[in-house]
Scaffold this active site. Structure first.
Site, PDB file in Angstrom:
ATOM      1  CB  THR A  13      50.340  39.681  48.478  1.00  0.00           C
ATOM      2  OG1 THR A  13      50.275  39.263  47.110  1.00  0.00           O
ATOM      3  CG2 THR A  13      51.699  40.321  48.717  1.00  0.00           C
ATOM      4  CG  ASP A  77      41.456  41.330  45.636  1.00  0.00           C
ATOM      5  OD1 ASP A  77      42.165  40.316  45.447  1.00  0.00           O
ATOM      6  OD2 ASP A  77      40.363  41.494  45.050  1.00  0.00           O
ATOM      7  N   GLY A 159      51.440  40.681  34.996  1.00  0.00           N
ATOM      8  CA  GLY A 159      49.992  40.559  34.759  1.00  0.00           C
ATOM      9  C   GLY A 159      49.551  41.248  33.478  1.00  0.00           C
ATOM     10  CE1 TYR A 160      44.135  40.344  32.164  1.00  0.00           C
ATOM     11  CE2 TYR A 160      44.537  40.550  34.534  1.00  0.00           C
ATOM     12  CZ  TYR A 160      43.917  39.914  33.470  1.00  0.00           C
ATOM     13  OH  TYR A 160      43.080  38.854  33.694  1.00  0.00           O
ATOM     14  CE  LYS A 181      52.124  48.728  37.717  1.00  0.00           C
ATOM     15  NZ  LYS A 181      52.175  47.258  37.762  1.00  0.00           N
ATOM     16  NE  ARG A 187      49.809  46.130  43.825  1.00  0.00           N
ATOM     17  CZ  ARG A 187      49.662  45.856  42.523  1.00  0.00           C
ATOM     18  NH1 ARG A 187      50.486  46.378  41.633  1.00  0.00           N
ATOM     19  NH2 ARG A 187      48.709  45.054  42.116  1.00  0.00           N
TER      20      ARG A 187
HETATM   21  P1  ITT Z   1      47.450  37.641  46.114  1.00  0.00           P
HETATM   22  O1  ITT Z   1      45.972  37.323  46.089  1.00  0.00           O
HETATM   23  O2  ITT Z   1      48.264  36.636  46.841  1.00  0.00           O
HETATM   24  O3  ITT Z   1      47.733  39.029  46.566  1.00  0.00           O
HETATM   25  P2  ITT Z   1      47.177  37.543  43.206  1.00  0.00           P
HETATM   26  O4  ITT Z   1      48.139  37.704  42.064  1.00  0.00           O
HETATM   27  O5  ITT Z   1      46.247  36.369  43.193  1.00  0.00           O
HETATM   28  O6  ITT Z   1      48.014  37.594  44.583  1.00  0.00           O
HETATM   29  P3  ITT Z   1      44.842  39.284  43.113  1.00  0.00           P
HETATM   30  O7  ITT Z   1      43.922  38.261  43.627  1.00  0.00           O
HETATM   31  O8  ITT Z   1      44.742  40.666  43.688  1.00  0.00           O
HETATM   32  O9  ITT Z   1      46.379  38.897  43.297  1.00  0.00           O
HETATM   33  O10 ITT Z   1      44.704  39.352  41.548  1.00  0.00           O
HETATM   34  C1  ITT Z   1      45.137  40.455  40.887  1.00  0.00           C
HETATM   35  C2  ITT Z   1      45.438  40.121  39.465  1.00  0.00           C
HETATM   36  O11 ITT Z   1      45.155  41.331  38.702  1.00  0.00           O
HETATM   37  C3  ITT Z   1      46.918  39.857  39.269  1.00  0.00           C
HETATM   38  O12 ITT Z   1      47.220  38.492  39.292  1.00  0.00           O
HETATM   39  C4  ITT Z   1      47.177  40.478  37.901  1.00  0.00           C
HETATM   40  O13 ITT Z   1      46.806  39.599  36.892  1.00  0.00           O
HETATM   41  C5  ITT Z   1      46.199  41.650  37.866  1.00  0.00           C
HETATM   42  N1  ITT Z   1      46.865  42.886  38.339  1.00  0.00           N
HETATM   43  C6  ITT Z   1      46.722  43.520  39.533  1.00  0.00           C
HETATM   44  N2  ITT Z   1      47.521  44.572  39.629  1.00  0.00           N
HETATM   45  C7  ITT Z   1      48.218  44.616  38.487  1.00  0.00           C
HETATM   46  C8  ITT Z   1      49.214  45.463  37.970  1.00  0.00           C
HETATM   47  O14 ITT Z   1      49.707  46.464  38.684  1.00  0.00           O
HETATM   48  N3  ITT Z   1      49.699  45.213  36.775  1.00  0.00           N
HETATM   49  C9  ITT Z   1      49.231  44.191  36.030  1.00  0.00           C
HETATM   50  N4  ITT Z   1      48.312  43.325  36.423  1.00  0.00           N
HETATM   51  C10 ITT Z   1      47.785  43.522  37.651  1.00  0.00           C
END
Ligand code: ITT
Length: 410
Positions: A13, A77, A159-160, A181, A187
């Site tokens: 990641t 993902d 993120g969200y 969390k 996760r």
């Molecule tokens: P990698 O692909 O390099 O792992 P990324 O941030 O692009 O990193 P993803 O493609 O899995 O990761 O996108 C997941 C998105 O979903 C992430 O950027 C957040 O916006 C959201 N997300 C996932 N898990 C989250 C969490 O635990 N809390 C808040 N937002 C989350």
């Protein structure tokens, strides 16, 4: 299964917030196996995440990282699914608005404008894929339910998180600590299911403890086949080994000194004495294949191999009758773990009630013993769950999830 040379787990990641959440959940398994965690370096070739599912993209990331590095790699993902938006943003969560997290949250709240509380249901999902170079691929999923708030709340997380009100915690993921969390997140749930499979990724590794050698996953499985265990009995012990190591890892995560290597080997070998190969011969007496005697035969076999004596002891006291004799009562964490997990699985996870019902049907002569053990087993379940700092229901969910991991070779 070929065994990788490297003693590293590569996490595929580019998101440092994810790495910060992965570490504490994986560390009990990494510590048990003597592995170090490494995250993807900036020179790694980028992966186009073009699959329609989280697991599809997690597999892409794991395959690319394992292929590129030659190391065992974990792809992850994740994303948010909102019911009122037909599951959006889903696999496009990272790229929803084309901007950063603040823009993503703003767009999400705009799209939900006018949708009342109660109709703002949502869930985070994570898929994780563990790839062994030239070896198997293990895939697991985790999910956590909640709803989208009217306004962002809290300053933690990423993120969200500020707009996700957790059903389990009653606060947004940005309002709670990382530990809180981690108890309930998508996760953590996916990682807890898959982390024990590192023992299978590094199956050729045996262990040395101060008390003597402990057989690793591959050695245990070879012993079962050499002892001519029938396939059903191999599947039962494989399930008990997987559950035993996950329960030990959950205890270790909560700070309890349970040895996952010992719990795994105990689960994998606890019924080896049931095998026809180990029946005593010559005096015409048939060994009982019931709920009691097989533990003694299995322990005898284990002791004969010269392993760490804690292993033979755990195997010896896993029979139901051990509850009724003070000197044979399971008393170490690993003994308790084996006693319980053996009563949760047949060839798959069935839970305590169904397992005891199955034993009653199979061993009608032992009905009274089985009935007498119901209460002590419920107490043991409660004791282990409390030591993991979860409810019995949550502990059972974790254990069942560890057996739902998909294992494939591509
Ligand atoms: P990698 O692909 O390099 O792992 P990324 O941030 O692009 O990193 P993803 O493609 O899995 O990761 O996108 C997941 C998105 O979903 C992430 O950027 C957040 O916006 C959201 N997300 C996932 N898990 C989250 C969490 O635990 N809390 C808040 N937002 C989350």
């Amino acid at each position: 299964m070929s065994s990788p040379e490297s003693r590293t787990l590569l996490v595929a990641t580019t998101n440092p917030d994810k790495v910060a959440e992965l570490g504490p959940i994986l560390s009990p398994a990494l510590d048990a196996l003597g592995l170090t965690l490494r995250s993807l370096s900036p020179d790694a070739p980028p992966v186009t995440e073009d699959r329609p599912t989280f697991s599809g993209n997690a597999v892409l990331k794991a395959l690319a990282a394992a292929g590129w590095s030659g190391e065992v790699a974990l792809g992850e993902d994740s994303g948010l699914e909102v019911d009122a938006l037909g599951g959006a943003p889903g696999v496009l969560s990272a790229r929803y608005s084309g901007g950063g997290p603040a823009e993503n949250n703003k767009l999400l709240l705009e799209r939900l404008a006018g949708v009342p509380q109660g109709r703002r249901g949502a869930r985070f999902r994570t898929a994780v894929a563990l790839k062994v170079p030239d070896g198997p691929l293990f895939v697991a999923e985790g999910m956590t339910e909640g709803e989208i708030t009217g306004q962002p709340r809290g300053s933690g997380g990423f993120g969200y998180d500020p707009v996700f009100l957790s059903r389990d915690l009653g606060r947004t993921f940005a309002e709670v600590s990382r530990d809180e969390k981690a108890r309930v997140s998508h996760r953590s749930r996916a990682l807890r299911a898959v982390r024990g499979y590192l023992f299978e990724a590094f199956a050729a590794q045996d262990f040395e403890t101060p008390q003597g050698p402990l057989p690793g996953h591959g050695t245990c499985l070879q012993a079962l086949f050499a002892a001519k265990c029938p396939p059903g009995l191999v599947r039962h012990q494989l399930a008990a080994g997987r559950l035993g190591r996950e329960l030990a890892l959950s205890l270790a995560e909560a700070g309890v000194p349970a040895d996952a290597r010992l719990a795994a080997a105990a689960g994998l070998l606890h019924d080896i004495g049931r095998s026809p190969f180990d029946k005593p011969k010559g005096n015409g007496a048939k060994p009982s294949r019931g709920v009691v005697e097989h533990a003694r035969l299995s322990a005898q076999w284990v002791a004969g191999q010269g392993f760490d004596p804690r292993l033979a002891r755990a195997v010896l006291v896993h029979g139901l009758d051990s509850f009724l004799v003070a000197e044979f009562k399971p008393s170490t964490w690993e003994e308790r773990i084996l006693m319980l997990v053996d009563k949760l699985v047949e060839e798959v996870y069935v839970g305590l009630a169904a397992r005891l019902a199955g034993l009653r049907r199979r061993y009608p002569a032992s009905r009274r013993l089985i009935a007498a053990c119901r209460r002590p087993l419920k107490d043991l379940e409660a004791q282990l769950a409390s030591a993991c700092r979860v409810t019995p229901a949550e502990m059972n969910k974790r254990l069942a999830a560890a057996l739902e991991v998909v294992s494939l070779t591509l």
